[in-house]
Structures are given as structure tokens and as C-alpha cells.
Design a protein around this motif. Structure first.
Motif, PDB file in Angstrom:
ATOM      1  N   GLU A  60       0.816  -1.214   0.000  1.00  9.66           N
ATOM      2  CA  GLU A  60       0.000   0.000   0.000  1.00  9.66           C
ATOM      3  C   GLU A  60       0.854   1.271   0.000  1.00  9.66           C
ATOM      4  OE1 GLU A  60      -3.389  -0.014   2.512  1.00  9.66           O
ATOM      5  OE2 GLU A  60      -4.093   1.701   1.324  1.00  9.66           O
ATOM      6  N   GLU A  61       1.930   1.258   0.784  1.00 14.89           N
ATOM      7  CA  GLU A  61       2.768   2.447   0.894  1.00 14.89           C
ATOM      8  C   GLU A  61       3.406   2.785  -0.456  1.00 14.89           C
ATOM      9  OE1 GLU A  61       5.410   2.134   4.282  1.00 14.89           O
ATOM     10  OE2 GLU A  61       6.438   3.956   3.576  1.00 14.89           O
ATOM     11  N   LYS A  62       3.972   1.738  -1.095  1.00 15.03           N
ATOM     12  CA  LYS A  62       4.570   1.919  -2.418  1.00 15.03           C
ATOM     13  C   LYS A  62       3.522   2.378  -3.428  1.00 15.03           C
ATOM     14  CE  LYS A  62       7.359  -1.135  -4.725  1.00 15.03           C
ATOM     15  NZ  LYS A  62       7.939  -2.479  -5.005  1.00 15.03           N
ATOM     16  N   ALA A  63       2.410   1.636  -3.444  1.00 16.16           N
ATOM     17  CA  ALA A  63       1.379   1.865  -4.458  1.00 16.16           C
ATOM     18  C   ALA A  63       0.763   3.255  -4.340  1.00 16.16           C
ATOM     19  CB  ALA A  63       0.299   0.796  -4.345  1.00 16.16           C
ATOM     20  N   SER A  64       0.632   3.758  -3.104  1.00 20.19           N
ATOM     21  CA  SER A  64      -0.045   5.040  -2.943  1.00 20.19           C
ATOM     22  C   SER A  64       0.861   6.211  -3.293  1.00 20.19           C
ATOM     23  CB  SER A  64      -0.575   5.184  -1.515  1.00 20.19           C
ATOM     24  OG  SER A  64       0.497   5.141  -0.609  1.00 20.19           O
ATOM     25  N   SER A  65       2.159   5.956  -3.445  1.00 21.25           N
ATOM     26  CA  SER A  65       3.078   7.060  -3.710  1.00 21.25           C
ATOM     27  C   SER A  65       3.342   7.275  -5.205  1.00 21.25           C
ATOM     28  CB  SER A  65       4.401   6.818  -2.975  1.00 21.25           C
ATOM     29  OG  SER A  65       5.052   5.701  -3.545  1.00 21.25           O
ATOM     30  N   ILE A  66       2.799   6.401  -6.055  1.00 25.63           N
ATOM     31  CA  ILE A  66       3.076   6.557  -7.489  1.00 25.63           C
ATOM     32  C   ILE A  66       1.974   7.347  -8.191  1.00 25.63           C
ATOM     33  CG2 ILE A  66       4.493   4.478  -7.701  1.00 25.63           C
ATOM     34  CD1 ILE A  66       1.988   3.100  -8.922  1.00 25.63           C
ATOM     35  N   LYS A  67       2.315   7.811  -9.381  1.00 29.25           N
ATOM     36  CA  LYS A  67       1.331   8.489 -10.233  1.00 29.25           C
ATOM     37  C   LYS A  67       0.246   7.508 -10.649  1.00 29.25           C
ATOM     38  CE  LYS A  67       1.841  12.124 -13.412  1.00 29.25           C
ATOM     39  NZ  LYS A  67       2.245  12.571 -14.718  1.00 29.25           N
ATOM     40  N   ASP A  68      -0.959   7.986 -10.855  1.00 32.65           N
ATOM     41  CA  ASP A  68      -2.079   7.136 -11.284  1.00 32.65           C
ATOM     42  C   ASP A  68      -2.359   6.012 -10.285  1.00 32.65           C
ATOM     43  OD1 ASP A  68      -2.104   8.505 -13.908  1.00 32.65           O
ATOM     44  OD2 ASP A  68      -0.226   7.421 -14.192  1.00 32.65           O
ATOM     45  N   LEU A  71      -6.039   4.396 -10.089  1.00 31.19           N
ATOM     46  CA  LEU A  71      -6.394   3.530 -11.215  1.00 31.19           C
ATOM     47  C   LEU A  71      -5.606   2.210 -11.160  1.00 31.19           C
ATOM     48  CD1 LEU A  71      -7.903   3.556 -14.121  1.00 31.19           C
ATOM     49  CD2 LEU A  71      -5.577   3.854 -14.960  1.00 31.19           C
ATOM     50  N   LEU A  72      -4.309   2.323 -10.896  1.00 29.63           N
ATOM     51  CA  LEU A  72      -3.475   1.112 -10.896  1.00 29.63           C
ATOM     52  C   LEU A  72      -3.826   0.199  -9.720  1.00 29.63           C
ATOM     53  CD1 LEU A  72      -0.080   2.702 -12.027  1.00 29.63           C
ATOM     54  CD2 LEU A  72      -1.638   1.299 -13.387  1.00 29.63           C
ATOM     55  N   SER A  73      -4.145   0.784  -8.572  1.00 32.57           N
ATOM     56  CA  SER A  73      -4.526  -0.032  -7.416  1.00 32.57           C
ATOM     57  C   SER A  73      -5.859  -0.730  -7.673  1.00 32.57           C
ATOM     58  CB  SER A  73      -4.620   0.821  -6.155  1.00 32.57           C
ATOM     59  OG  SER A  73      -3.340   1.303  -5.826  1.00 32.57           O
ATOM     60  N   MET A  74      -6.781  -0.015  -8.310  1.00 30.42           N
ATOM     61  CA  MET A  74      -8.072  -0.623  -8.666  1.00 30.42           C
ATOM     62  C   MET A  74      -7.823  -1.840  -9.567  1.00 30.42           C
ATOM     63  SD  MET A  74     -10.213  -0.791 -11.528  1.00 30.42           S
ATOM     64  CE  MET A  74      -9.986   0.658 -12.567  1.00 30.42           C
ATOM     65  N   LEU A 140       3.648  -1.792  -7.510  1.00 31.34           N
ATOM     66  CA  LEU A 140       2.550  -1.926  -6.549  1.00 31.34           C
ATOM     67  C   LEU A 140       2.797  -3.006  -5.509  1.00 31.34           C
ATOM     68  CD1 LEU A 140      -0.278  -2.058  -9.257  1.00 31.34           C
ATOM     69  CD2 LEU A 140       0.331  -0.060  -7.930  1.00 31.34           C
ATOM     70  N   ILE A 141       3.782  -3.842  -5.756  1.00 29.37           N
ATOM     71  CA  ILE A 141       3.946  -5.046  -4.934  1.00 29.37           C
ATOM     72  C   ILE A 141       5.339  -5.126  -4.294  1.00 29.37           C
ATOM     73  CG2 ILE A 141       2.281  -6.367  -6.298  1.00 29.37           C
ATOM     74  CD1 ILE A 141       4.722  -7.775  -7.635  1.00 29.37           C
TER      75      ILE A 141
END
Ligand SMILES: [Zn+2]
Length: 143
Positions: A60-68, A71-74, A140-141
Motif C-alpha cells: 500500500e505504501e509503495k502503491a499510494s506514492s506513485i502516479k495514477d 487507477l493502478l490499485s483498482m 505496486l507489490i
């Protein structure tokens, strides 16, 4: 009057069982058929009804810090990357978005949304199906 130890343990056990029934999302599916059903369910309807082991690789920490990020997490939670990995283990990447197109169609996105998603992949270096795994899912992972 106090309860004996045996009785207290039994109550604790019972309470734990009840809690697991009330929060089934705590359980991780192990059965291959159930996992497959859950994956299809999430792909098509977007609804999560159980946890699978794959969920735990999401960072979550990695994924929330990137652009888009949204959408990418969804797409991650709706099992897009999971299914793409599956397809790539059966078919070689032909350096197009052929497999991604198939999955996004199964997910019932319209052409406009699909194009938007492919543009996001390209912005992150995902210029074909296999690059989406190497360059996009990897953001994301993991650690
Ligand atoms: Zn490729």
C-alpha cells in the motif's frame, strides 16, 4: 461464581469461531477452484468476497506514492495483473497489448476507458503485455 478454566477456553474458542464467521474476509482461500471463482468474480463485478494469498503482495505504501495510484490499485485489486501473469505463462508476449485488451474487455471496460488505461501503462513504461508486469505491477507489490 467464576467459570472454570476449561469453560473459559471453550468460550474463547467459540467466540473466535463466531468472529471468523462474521469477518470472512480474514480467511485466505486455499482451494484452487474457489480462488479461480474469486478471481473471475473480481474481474467481472469488481467485488471482493474473500481474500486470496495474492492480496498480501500488495504494498500500500509503495502503491499510494506513485502516479495514477488510484487507477493502478483498482486494477490490482480487480485482479488485472494476476490474470495477465496467468496469460503470460501460457502465451508468449508478442509485444502488443493483445492479452491486456482481452482482460480489459472481460472486465467490461468501454473502449474509452481501455485507451485511458493503456495510456497510463505506457506512461509507466508498460509498452506491451510483459512490460506491464515488469514495469507497472512491480511498482505496486513487494518491498
Ligand atoms: Zn512484451
Amino acid at each position: 461464581m467464576s467459570l472454570g478454566n476449561g469453560k473459559r477456553t471453550a468460550n474463547t474458542e467459540r467466540w473466535r469461531e463466531l468472529r471468523e464467521q462474521l469477518t470472512p474476509d480474514k480467511a485466505v482461500l486455499k482451494d484452487k477452484k474457489l480462488i479461480r471463482e474469486e478471481v473471475n468474480h473480481r474481474l467481472v463485478s469488481g467485488l471482493q468476497t474473500a481474500n486470496i494469498e495474492y492480496d498480501s503482495i500488495y504494498n500500500e505504501e509503495k502503491a499510494s506514492s506513485i502516479k495514477d495510484s488510484d487507477l493502478l490499485s483498482m486494477l490490482f485489486h480487480r485482479m488485472f495483473f494476476y490474470r495477465l501473469n496467468e496469460k503470460l505463462s501460457a502465451f508468449e508476449c508478442d509485444h502488443t497489448f493483445h492479452l491486456s485488451d482481452q482482460i480489459l474487455t472481460q472486465m467490461q471496460f468501454g473502449r474509452g476507458k481501455m485507451n485511458e488505461i493503456l495510456e497510463v501503462f505506457k506512461r509507466h513504461g508498460g509498452d506491451c503485455d510483459c512490460e506491464i508486469i515488469f514495469k507497472v505491477e512491480s511498482q505496486l507489490i513487494g518491498k
